[in-house]
Design an enzyme around this catalytic site. Structure first.
Site, PDB file in Angstrom:
ATOM      1  N   GLY A 123      40.476  35.004 -43.505  1.00 52.26           N
ATOM      2  CA  GLY A 123      39.961  36.176 -42.794  1.00 52.26           C
ATOM      3  C   GLY A 123      38.508  35.992 -42.405  1.00 52.26           C
ATOM      4  O   GLY A 123      37.750  35.345 -43.121  1.00 52.26           O
TER       5      GLY A 123
ATOM      6  N   ASP B 190      41.018  29.680 -51.926  1.00 52.02           N
ATOM      7  CA  ASP B 190      42.065  28.717 -51.574  1.00 52.02           C
ATOM      8  C   ASP B 190      41.521  27.605 -50.685  1.00 52.02           C
ATOM      9  O   ASP B 190      41.881  26.433 -50.855  1.00 52.02           O
ATOM     10  CB  ASP B 190      43.217  29.422 -50.837  1.00 52.02           C
ATOM     11  CG  ASP B 190      44.121  30.177 -51.801  1.00 52.02           C
ATOM     12  OD1 ASP B 190      44.061  29.896 -53.022  1.00 52.02           O
ATOM     13  OD2 ASP B 190      44.884  31.041 -51.335  1.00 52.02           O
TER      14      ASP B 190
ATOM     15  N   LYS C 244      32.853  31.734 -48.348  1.00 49.46           N
ATOM     16  CA  LYS C 244      33.021  32.869 -47.450  1.00 49.46           C
ATOM     17  C   LYS C 244      34.040  33.838 -48.003  1.00 49.46           C
ATOM     18  O   LYS C 244      35.111  33.408 -48.419  1.00 49.46           O
ATOM     19  CB  LYS C 244      33.510  32.375 -46.088  1.00 49.46           C
ATOM     20  CG  LYS C 244      33.958  33.470 -45.151  1.00 49.46           C
ATOM     21  CD  LYS C 244      35.371  33.262 -44.599  1.00 49.46           C
ATOM     22  CE  LYS C 244      36.444  33.385 -45.659  1.00 49.46           C
ATOM     23  NZ  LYS C 244      37.811  33.462 -45.142  1.00 49.46           N
ATOM     24  N   THR C 245      33.764  35.079 -48.079  1.00 50.42           N
ATOM     25  CA  THR C 245      34.740  36.158 -48.243  1.00 50.42           C
ATOM     26  C   THR C 245      34.027  37.479 -48.399  1.00 50.42           C
ATOM     27  O   THR C 245      33.104  37.604 -49.192  1.00 50.42           O
ATOM     28  CB  THR C 245      35.710  35.980 -49.440  1.00 50.42           C
ATOM     29  OG1 THR C 245      36.106  37.282 -49.900  1.00 50.42           O
ATOM     30  CG2 THR C 245      35.082  35.277 -50.610  1.00 50.42           C
TER      31      THR C 245
ATOM     32  N   ASP D 178      35.231  39.930 -49.738  1.00 55.91           N
ATOM     33  CA  ASP D 178      35.607  40.493 -51.038  1.00 55.91           C
ATOM     34  C   ASP D 178      34.588  40.185 -52.133  1.00 55.91           C
ATOM     35  O   ASP D 178      34.582  40.839 -53.174  1.00 55.91           O
ATOM     36  CB  ASP D 178      36.969  39.942 -51.491  1.00 55.91           C
ATOM     37  CG  ASP D 178      38.109  40.420 -50.605  1.00 55.91           C
ATOM     38  OD1 ASP D 178      37.855  41.218 -49.691  1.00 55.91           O
ATOM     39  OD2 ASP D 178      39.249  39.983 -50.832  1.00 55.91           O
TER      40      ASP D 178
ATOM     41  N   ARG E 124      45.391  30.629 -41.723  1.00 57.51           N
ATOM     42  CA  ARG E 124      45.599  30.652 -43.168  1.00 57.51           C
ATOM     43  C   ARG E 124      46.471  29.509 -43.682  1.00 57.51           C
ATOM     44  O   ARG E 124      46.910  29.529 -44.824  1.00 57.51           O
ATOM     45  CB  ARG E 124      46.220  31.992 -43.579  1.00 57.51           C
ATOM     46  CG  ARG E 124      45.313  33.183 -43.352  1.00 57.51           C
ATOM     47  CD  ARG E 124      45.866  34.452 -43.951  1.00 57.51           C
ATOM     48  NE  ARG E 124      44.955  35.564 -43.737  1.00 57.51           N
ATOM     49  CZ  ARG E 124      43.919  35.863 -44.514  1.00 57.51           C
ATOM     50  NH1 ARG E 124      43.656  35.126 -45.573  1.00 57.51           N
ATOM     51  NH2 ARG E 124      43.138  36.888 -44.247  1.00 57.51           N
TER      52      ARG E 124
END
Lengths: 473, 473
Positions: free
Chosen positions: A73, A164, A190-191, A193, A133
């Site tokens: 994402g 991942d 990166k994220t 979240d 993904r």
């Protein structure tokens, strides 16, 4: 007509002085974490990789050729990672793989040129390259990637991704060494979240912007509810595994109730506490409840609760915030509650992934891009680029490479034991969570809402350059 | 730590020079609209009220005592209306009714003091006073309001509200005159929906901020979809009767598809066109669709469509965006569509009602507040305060009072013929709609999205002081 995007294109990210001249940097070895012995046996060539820290030095090596890919994402700052690499290498040395990891298998790429890079500076989104993904798992995929990096004569492959994707970076780094390919592999954390955290990486890029965007909306809803005096807003926030975003938004906006997946509170207890709270607000029938996306998955007895009410419905088909509202309504009905309860559901997720990066994320991701290019320049592999001391001004930030293998743990995924990077969850003994705990009782009772407002890019640095509160704690 | 709210408290709204000194203003009569003759018979004392325009003059009258009330949903700028009145009257002359129109019946109020006003300057929300939706309809209610304004010796009652609230203002003005009460009644045009528009009022306050907040989110989603390349976002926007917000957001963000309630397109035609579009995007399976909240109500054959699929479900129980997505999915299935169609639903509404007001809304609502106080100072009643020439810089804005009675039309509501102020709908022959029409085919095909980003309060005036695009047209 000047647009905000135009204005942001002109923003010069603030970075440590050392990163401003790639020729003046060297790397020194620093304390390295231990590698799990099972992991080490799977990564014989990379499990002894040292942690590195950037320091003053000099480098006359030829600039490497690098390929960069976005994975998973989008997160605000991705384009600045690419710009940071580009500005370090100079023109002609950077290609971008198009559409995510699939493209490093198929070899779909474009050469990145200055005009295009300039257009995407400090812009949100992953649209310069697209993303995907796909996991690189089969021997055929590995072989295909090897062929691509060899054919393109890449000195480095930079994978911008989450847990991942960084696991994939570790696997590719080991594989390339085994196959005597010269391509270094660097992961970039990166994220939105915020679930990549380790002793080197305080937080992933993108988290700050996403939290600010969600907090603008939460603050507006909180302001609305003290104006309208009649709605209970149940606000779900992205974060399927970790509740960092919910925690950060809570510290920014002071909602009445903040649910945290990591507390693993039994579902019925949760509902009973919510019902007690609604009952206590009979004279002030409004409020704000933050709900992390992963709440139901983390709740031990929820499967039972679901069966009771919905039969055998698959958890993934359930809207967490709606299920919570319905369960609460049932509990209130069972209690013969006669007061007002007008709930409204919201979900903020995709809105936060592609906004214009905050100054913090623009600076941070640009520094990560430069760092990843420098690591390749110094022929380093199997590392996650990091920027440290993020709670200080950018001039004091540190940078370097954190070995990927110590971050891997053996875990069973779909019945197969695999090395994976664990997602960092909210630490119930950590300072950010304790900051929430300290205020929870007061926020629950009173309407102590804060409305931080929209992300600002000009004006007082106290506002424009603010950093995540979980880093300040 | 300076917050954005602190920074905004210090902002000085920009207003016409004349409004900066209440003693230097007079009002001149200007061209007045005709009153419907049935309305005129119901409003014998106020139907000959002239339209007024502020001009240079002088005024030595004693400052009046005013009560102000918020009515209906919040809109950014409400607090500045109150601040504008307060700054005109000086301390000790302004009370605020608490919790909406109910409070002018019950007499629940507080005196407004400088410290409190200063705290709320340029802040979103209606929380200084609260709001409500009670209509003043029965003789007992009218009598009770009369008692309250007499007891409080109010020279003026300022009602900040939408179409219904301004209808109420007209009724109260007439009633007070009939009862020989000295209280003037002034309405202030508030609604984020933008559906109060007339020859004097270009747009209601709050619209600009709400449209900017929604457009930030839409722009982010659009940016996300060109990064992720796989989602069709169906975004519902507030506006139950009129599609002004959807139109404004479309002009700001260039979505693929913009549905406009006022087009009254048959539902099945709408679905077929959407299905054609999805089919045409087999190679680019993503997109942005804007859906006005009132779409289903405005669609002639939707009741039939609902019965076909859901039996006799009440329209108000249907989520417009979800129903649209489901109907489209059915149509695609019927066509044996084999491509990708991953739709996601969003609704932006409450988020836009209480954000920090844009500079435009802060200036405009402050000017409306001053204007309403000046109209009371000059003993004028049965007027809607207006500020004109909003497409020019604030220094060139005009201001005055628009008679309420010419805005009233006799309409049947719940079986009773009543005078009401019609909601202004999107004019399909108007320039804003034509600006959409001109671009629709291109936007549908290409991803020409704009991402205006978050509302900015500092920096280049081209960004901070922008005005609604429907006013620029």
């Amino acid at each position: 007509m000047l647009t905000l995007s135009d204005q942001r294109r002109r923003y010069k990210p603030k970075i440590p002085a050392l990163l401003q001249d790639p020729r003046s940097v060297a790397f020194e070895k620093i304390k390295t974490l231990d590698v799990d012995h099972e992991v080490a046996s799977l990564f014989p060539l990379t499990s002894k990789t040292s942690a590195l820290k950037g320091c003053e030095g000099s480098c006359t090596l030829q600039m490497p050729k690098i390929g960069v890919v976005f994975s998973g994402g989008p997160a605000p700052g991705g384009h600045n990672v690419v710009a940071g690499i580009f500005d370090t290498l100079g023109a002609g040395n950077l290609i971008g793989f198009l559409g995510g990891p699939d493209a490093i298998v198929s070899g779909s790429y474009k050469e990145l040129k200055k005009a295009e890079i300039d257009h995407y500076r400090n812009q949100g989104g992953f649209d310069l390259l697209g993303s995907g993904r796909t996991k690189i798992e089969t021997p055929e995929q590995f072989q295909a990637v090897l062929n691509v990096v060899k054919k393109l004569k890449l000195d480095g492959l930079v994978i911008v991704g989450g847990d991942d994707s960084n696991t994939n970076a570790a696997l590719l780094a080991e594989y390339f060494l085994k196959e005597k390919a010269l391509t270094c592999v660097i992961g970039v954390p990166k994220t939105i979240d915020g679930d990549i955290q380790n002793p080197y990486v305080p937080i992933s890029f993108g988290f700050d912007t996403a939290a600010k965007i969600y907090s603008e909306m939460i603050g507006n809803l909180a302001h609305d509810t003290v104006s309208s005096l009649k709605y209970f807003h149940f606000i779900k926030l992205m974060g399927r595994s970790a509740s960092h975003l919910t925690l950060e938004c809570a510290l920014k906006t002071h909602p009445n109730i903040t649910l945290i997946s990591e507390e693993k509170k039994p579902f019925q207890t949760q509902i009973k506490e919510l019902a007690d709270w609604v009952e206590s607000r009979a004279k002030t029938p409004y409020g704000i409840v933050l709900v992390p996306e992963g709440l139901l998955e983390a709740t031990l007895d929820v499967a039972g609760a679901l069966k009771d009410s919905h039969g055998n419905i698959n958890l993934s088909g359930i809207s967490t915030e709606t299920f919570l509202m319905e369960s609460l309504q049932k509990e209130l009905t069972a209690r013969n509650f006669k007061g007002k309860f007008e709930p409204l559901a919201h979900f903020y997720g995709y809105e936060g992934r592609c906004g214009h990066p905050s100054n913090f994320d623009a600076n941070y991701s640009y520094a990560l891009g430069i760092t990843s290019a420098l690591l390749v320049l110094h022929r380093q592999t199997a590392l996650m680029a990091y920027v440290g001391q993020l709670d200080r001004p950018p001039s004091e930030w540190t940078f370097g490479g954190a070995p990927l293998t110590p971050l891997l743990k053996m875990q069973t995924r779909n019945g197969v034991l695999k090395p994976v990077i664990d997602k960092a969850l909210v630490d119930l003994n950590g300072k950010p969570y304790k900051a929430l705990q300290k205020n929870r009782a007061v926020w629950m009772k009173h309407s102590a809402y804060e409305n931080p407002g929209p992300l600002q890019f000009a004006g007082d640095p106290q506002i424009t350059d603010s950093i995540p509160l979980i880093l300040q704690c």
